[in-house]
Motif scaffolding. Sequence first.
Motif, PDB file in Angstrom:
ATOM      1  N   ASN A 104     -10.345   3.561   1.977  1.00 15.53           N
ATOM      2  CA  ASN A 104     -10.468   3.307   3.418  1.00 15.53           C
ATOM      3  C   ASN A 104      -9.721   3.758   4.385  1.00 15.53           C
ATOM      4  O   ASN A 104      -8.527   3.982   4.208  1.00 15.53           O
ATOM      5  CB  ASN A 104     -10.326   1.768   3.316  1.00 15.53           C
ATOM      6  CG  ASN A 104     -11.433   0.972   2.393  1.00 15.53           C
ATOM      7  OD1 ASN A 104     -12.555   1.180   2.501  1.00 15.53           O
ATOM      8  ND2 ASN A 104     -10.847   0.183   1.643  1.00 15.53           N
ATOM      9  N   THR A 105     -10.245   3.795   5.698  1.00 15.51           N
ATOM     10  CA  THR A 105      -9.140   4.496   6.910  1.00 15.51           C
ATOM     11  C   THR A 105      -7.962   3.630   7.013  1.00 15.51           C
ATOM     12  O   THR A 105      -8.100   2.396   7.280  1.00 15.51           O
ATOM     13  CB  THR A 105      -9.983   4.739   7.930  1.00 15.51           C
ATOM     14  OG1 THR A 105     -10.907   5.718   7.814  1.00 15.51           O
ATOM     15  CG2 THR A 105      -9.172   5.529   8.999  1.00 15.51           C
ATOM     16  N   ALA A 106      -6.684   4.245   7.038  1.00 16.42           N
ATOM     17  CA  ALA A 106      -5.486   3.406   7.067  1.00 16.42           C
ATOM     18  C   ALA A 106      -4.919   3.675   8.316  1.00 16.42           C
ATOM     19  O   ALA A 106      -3.985   3.069   8.839  1.00 16.42           O
ATOM     20  CB  ALA A 106      -4.430   3.712   5.760  1.00 16.42           C
ATOM     21  N   GLY A 107      -5.111   4.896   8.876  1.00 14.07           N
ATOM     22  CA  GLY A 107      -4.627   5.440   9.982  1.00 14.07           C
ATOM     23  C   GLY A 107      -5.110   6.833  10.496  1.00 14.07           C
ATOM     24  O   GLY A 107      -5.789   7.450   9.784  1.00 14.07           O
ATOM     25  N   GLN A 108      -4.877   7.156  11.607  1.00 13.64           N
ATOM     26  CA  GLN A 108      -5.310   8.230  12.236  1.00 13.64           C
ATOM     27  C   GLN A 108      -4.560   8.724  13.589  1.00 13.64           C
ATOM     28  O   GLN A 108      -4.263   7.866  14.414  1.00 13.64           O
ATOM     29  CB  GLN A 108      -6.795   7.982  12.800  1.00 13.64           C
ATOM     30  CG  GLN A 108      -7.422   9.260  13.201  1.00 13.64           C
ATOM     31  CD  GLN A 108      -8.900   9.066  13.395  1.00 13.64           C
ATOM     32  OE1 GLN A 108      -9.504   8.032  12.930  1.00 13.64           O
ATOM     33  NE2 GLN A 108      -9.637   9.877  14.053  1.00 13.64           N
TER      34      GLN A 108
END
Length: 144
Positions: A104-108
Motif C-alpha cells: 500500500n502507498t505509504a508516502g510519495q
Amino acid sequence: MMSRLACASLALFALSGCAIHQNVKPVARLDSKTVCIFQNGNVRATFLDAYERALSNKGYEVRRLESGAPLLSCPVTSTYTANWRWDMAMYMAYAEIIVYKNGNTAGQATYDATRGGGNMGKFIGAEKKITELVDQLFPGTAGS
C-alpha cells in the motif's frame, strides 16, 4: 495608470508560468530498516545511486529489485521515475518517488520543474534535489 496595471498584470502572468512544484507526503514510521527499490531502466542510473546513498545516510539498508519483481517482494518497497531536459544546460525536470508498505502507498515525493521556464532554481543538482526529497519523505532515521 491603466498601462502600469496592465504591465504589472502581464509580468505576474508571465512569472506564474515559471513555477517549480514540489509535494511530499512523508512516510510514517517504518518497522523495517530495509527499503527495496525497483530498478527503472528508463531513468539515469545516477538517480538510483543518489536515492540509495540518501537512504543509506539515514540508516536504511537498500536492496535493488528487478523492475518485474512483485510489489510484495519486501515489506517496504519503492518505485521512482525521473527525466531531464535541456535549457542552456541539462537539468532534472521531473522526479517522483513512491514508497509502499506491505503493498500500500505509504508516502510519495514529487518534484516538477517542467514549467520552470525562466526560473533558475530548476538548475539545482539532481543529487542535491534527490537527497532533499528523501529527507522530507523519510523524516527520521531508520527505526526512529
